[in-house]
Design a protein around this motif. Structure first.
Motif, PDB file in Angstrom:
ATOM      1  N   TYR A 233      -2.383   6.283   0.324  1.00 34.55           N
ATOM      2  CA  TYR A 233      -3.295   5.663   0.712  1.00 34.55           C
ATOM      3  C   TYR A 233      -4.035   4.703   2.049  1.00 34.55           C
TER       4      TYR A 233
ATOM      5  N   ASN B 295       0.695  -0.892  -0.651  1.00 31.92           N
ATOM      6  CA  ASN B 295       0.397   0.132  -0.078  1.00 31.92           C
ATOM      7  C   ASN B 295       0.935   1.305  -0.198  1.00 31.92           C
TER       8      ASN B 295
ATOM      9  N   LYS C  11     -10.182   7.358   7.659  1.00 30.70           N
ATOM     10  CA  LYS C  11     -11.885   6.737   6.973  1.00 30.70           C
ATOM     11  C   LYS C  11     -12.429   6.091   8.480  1.00 30.70           C
ATOM     12  N   VAL C  12     -11.508   5.034   9.185  1.00 31.80           N
ATOM     13  CA  VAL C  12     -11.523   4.000  10.085  1.00 31.80           C
ATOM     14  C   VAL C  12     -12.150   4.422  11.402  1.00 31.80           C
TER      15      VAL C  12
ATOM     16  N   HIS D 291      -9.954  -5.322   6.563  1.00 31.18           N
ATOM     17  CA  HIS D 291     -11.300  -4.983   5.167  1.00 31.18           C
ATOM     18  C   HIS D 291     -10.291  -3.942   3.882  1.00 31.18           C
ATOM     19  N   ASN D 292      -9.957  -3.543   4.626  1.00 30.27           N
ATOM     20  CA  ASN D 292      -9.118  -2.099   3.410  1.00 30.27           C
ATOM     21  C   ASN D 292      -8.115  -1.884   3.170  1.00 30.27           C
TER      22      ASN D 292
ATOM     23  N   GLN E 284     -12.559  -3.495  10.330  1.00 27.57           N
ATOM     24  CA  GLN E 284     -12.462  -2.348   9.316  1.00 27.57           C
ATOM     25  C   GLN E 284     -10.815  -2.238   8.336  1.00 27.57           C
ATOM     26  N   LEU E 285      -9.643  -1.600   9.092  1.00 28.61           N
ATOM     27  CA  LEU E 285      -8.365  -1.632   8.638  1.00 28.61           C
ATOM     28  C   LEU E 285      -7.973  -3.099   7.381  1.00 28.61           C
TER      29      LEU E 285
ATOM     30  N   GLN F 120      -5.738   7.880   3.911  1.00 20.86           N
ATOM     31  CA  GLN F 120      -6.023   7.735   3.231  1.00 20.86           C
ATOM     32  C   GLN F 120      -7.495   6.839   4.648  1.00 20.86           C
ATOM     33  N   VAL F 121      -6.931   5.786   4.833  1.00 19.84           N
ATOM     34  CA  VAL F 121      -8.139   4.717   5.355  1.00 19.84           C
ATOM     35  C   VAL F 121      -8.051   5.014   6.465  1.00 19.84           C
TER      36      VAL F 121
END
Length: 159
Positions: free
Chosen positions: A95, A91, A102-103, A144-145, A141-142, A98-99
């Protein structure tokens, strides 16, 4: 033991007042409309006001703040957990930032950049310390991203 109500009707302490429909009586306002339903009348004892009924005393009790029933004392707080971000070679840094934003609720850009850089240089970084259920959710969630993450008890292990 007899007591008079309004000086007209002698009553014993547990006399049943049962007037007939249409009767006039000092206990009824206007003609009595009681259709044979027995009604218990209790007067106060001698020397307590000449036939006045006493109000019942209702005591309200609440436990003291320092009592054994205080819920704050009986609640056990869940031990905190660390959410850990692991460095990966897949990654891009932007990115990852950003994750993280978001999470993780309330994650600022500056904190996300610092966490990403620490994971990049040291191999891992602590993202957040929170309750176990929240830590599991953030970790999922981390993942899943596409980010590598894990959790551990905050009191044990060592970073």
């Amino acid at each position: 033991m007899e007591t008079a109500i309004c000086g007209r009707l002698p009553l014993s302490s547990n006399h049943v007042f049962n007037p007939k429909p249409g009767d006039r009586h000092p206990l009824c306002k206007g003609p009595c409309t009681n259709l044979g339903i027995p009604m218990a009348v209790s007067a106060t004892g001698p020397g307590k006001g000449g036939g006045l009924l006493e109000r019942p005393v209702i005591e309200k009790t609440t436990p003291a703040r320092d009592s054994e029933f205080d819920l704050r004392k009986s609640r056990k707080t869940a031990p905190p957990y660390r959410v850990i971000l692991h460095n990966d070679n897949y990654n891009k840094r932007e990115y990852v930032v950003q994750v993280l934003m978001k999470v993780i609720p309330g994650m600022s850009l500056d904190n996300a950049v610092n966490i990403m850089q620490e994971a990049h240089h040291n191999g891992l970084s602590i993202v957040i310390i929170c309750a176990q259920a929240d830590a599991e959710e953030h970790c999922m969630q981390l993942r899943h991203n596409g980010l590598l993450s894990s959790i551990e008890p905050a009191s044990g292990g060592g970073c």
